[in-house]
Scaffold this active site. Sequence first.
Site, PDB file in Angstrom:
ATOM      1  CG  ASP A  22      -2.014   1.054   1.140  1.00 40.42           C
ATOM      2  OD1 ASP A  22      -2.197   1.646   0.052  1.00 40.42           O
ATOM      3  OD2 ASP A  22      -2.675   1.307   2.164  1.00 40.42           O
ATOM      4  CG  ASN A  78       0.436   4.222   3.956  1.00 37.49           C
ATOM      5  OD1 ASN A  78      -0.072   4.783   4.923  1.00 37.49           O
ATOM      6  ND2 ASN A  78      -0.205   3.299   3.262  1.00 37.49           N
ATOM      7  CG  ASP A 117      -1.009   2.325   7.195  1.00 42.05           C
ATOM      8  OD1 ASP A 117      -1.019   2.177   8.441  1.00 42.05           O
ATOM      9  OD2 ASP A 117      -1.770   3.091   6.613  1.00 42.05           O
TER      10      ASP A 117
END
Length: 270
Positions: A197, A202, A215
């Site tokens: 992701d 992030n 994350d």
Amino acid sequence: MDPDREQACAAISVPASLSPAVLGYEWARDSVGESGGAVYRLHGRSGVPDLFLKHGRGSVASDITDEMVRLRWLAKHVPAPAVEGFVATQDEAWLLMKALPGQTAYQLLEAHPDARVGIVDALAAFLRGLHAIPLSACPFTSDHAYRLAQARERIDAGLIDEHDFDDEREGWTAEQVWDAMQRLLPMQFDPVVTHGDFSLDNILLLGGDVIGCIDAGRVGVADRYQDLAILWRDLGQFDQALQDRLLVQYGIAGADAGKLQFHLLLDELF
């Protein structure tokens, strides 16, 4: 605090073993993430770093447990948040992490238009390093077969937020996304260790360099476009030229349109 991305809130109840670590902090709840659980930033305590707390029940608790395991592994290879505490019960989980310094790539791209090219170059360099981790070192799989099975389960369980699809798929159903993915298969996949992701929210930078990623719940071996597609999509919010720059700096002469499309469709189902 960015009111568009987090909101001040009251402290939540945590297990006794975590209580000393969270004492004295102010709390803010993240309003950007879509994990299905809750993410809190704990801040305002003098002389100590901020913390992040993830909390969830049911299947989200299982996801948080998976993230804890992956995060501890990832931190051996690239900068990632240190796990400060973890508690799991039969149906609930809490993951407490030390915040990394710096700002997210999204925050920096938005605030510093003149620095965008350098930021993209730093993101590409970090991603090259992540993808260079030996496959034999990674015990986790996130390949297309594994993710497709997860996606199918989520569709059948009615867990897809069809109102949150990207603009080009506004009005689509989850089944239409699924069918569009199937039409792109089979394709030749190129496995590397991926973040899973790799979005602008992030990745954190400080002083022009990427200092870590957060994350980590989807970390695992998958096609490199799993990360490239998400980052490429996010950069399109700012400038198509940045998308092109990413691919060049990463080392790709021309984008594989089919792989970009496949992984962006897949991301709609999570």
